[in-house]
Design a protein around this motif. Structure first.
Motif, PDB file in Angstrom:
ATOM      1  N   GLN A  41      65.745  78.443  84.846  1.00  0.00           N
ATOM      2  CA  GLN A  41      66.090  78.363  86.262  1.00  0.00           C
ATOM      3  C   GLN A  41      64.895  78.767  87.120  1.00  0.00           C
ATOM      4  OE1 GLN A  41      69.319  80.900  87.465  1.00  0.00           O
ATOM      5  NE2 GLN A  41      69.493  79.955  89.462  1.00  0.00           N
ATOM      6  N   ALA A  42      64.185  79.817  86.729  1.00  0.00           N
ATOM      7  CA  ALA A  42      62.996  80.249  87.479  1.00  0.00           C
ATOM      8  C   ALA A  42      61.893  79.198  87.378  1.00  0.00           C
ATOM      9  CB  ALA A  42      62.499  81.594  86.957  1.00  0.00           C
ATOM     10  N   LEU A  43      61.685  78.644  86.213  1.00  0.00           N
ATOM     11  CA  LEU A  43      60.660  77.618  86.020  1.00  0.00           C
ATOM     12  C   LEU A  43      60.987  76.358  86.819  1.00  0.00           C
ATOM     13  CD1 LEU A  43      58.048  76.784  84.615  1.00  0.00           C
ATOM     14  CD2 LEU A  43      59.436  75.989  82.701  1.00  0.00           C
ATOM     15  N   ASP A  44      62.258  75.997  86.879  1.00  0.00           N
ATOM     16  CA  ASP A  44      62.681  74.811  87.635  1.00  0.00           C
ATOM     17  C   ASP A  44      62.403  74.936  89.129  1.00  0.00           C
ATOM     18  OD1 ASP A  44      63.515  73.361  85.458  1.00  0.00           O
ATOM     19  OD2 ASP A  44      65.633  73.902  85.656  1.00  0.00           O
ATOM     20  N   GLN A  45      62.170  76.147  89.610  1.00  0.00           N
ATOM     21  CA  GLN A  45      61.891  76.343  91.028  1.00  0.00           C
ATOM     22  C   GLN A  45      60.462  75.952  91.399  1.00  0.00           C
ATOM     23  OE1 GLN A  45      62.979  80.275  92.315  1.00  0.00           O
ATOM     24  NE2 GLN A  45      64.953  80.161  91.292  1.00  0.00           N
TER      25      GLN A  45
END
Length: 117
Positions: A13-17
């Motif tokens: 989720q953090a990487l997808d940001q």
């Protein structure tokens, strides 16, 4: 070169940001008063952006990157550097490790604006 330790784990989720996209460097301009910063004009397909990068001393001729595709981080807060607003970040390889930096480029040409990940 000493290999740096791996950074702490992040969630998908953090990487997808992080929005990393391919753009073509269309022009390069000197930034007056800076010995390392240059202004890049980058085409992302549906728009152009100004990206400021510390590449002036990394190559004998910085203009050699004009016309090349590279990876850029697009969803960073705009930042004013030496009077020029940067609308993203060049995603290069090597600088943090003291290695002569090189562009992170697609294996073959892809449409400008193509997302990485």
């Amino acid at each position: 070169m000493n290999v740096a330790p791996i950074k702490p784990i992040v969630s998908m989720q953090a990487l997808d940001q992080v929005d990393i996209r391919v753009g073509t460097i269309e022009a390069l301009f000197d930034i007056e008063g800076s010995d390392k910063l240059m202004e890049l004009r980058v085409n992302f397909g549906d728009h152009l952006r100004t990206i400021v990068a510390g590449i002036k001393q990394e190559r004998a001729d910085p203009c050699e990157i004009v016309g090349k595709q590279a990876l850029f981080v697009l969803n960073l807060e705009p930042k004013k550097m030496r009077g020029v607003v940067s609308e993203g970040m060049l995603f290069d390889i090597g600088y943090a490790d003291g290695v002569r930096p090189v562009l992170a480029v697609p294996e073959t040409p892809v449409p400008n604006g193509t997302r990485a990940g």
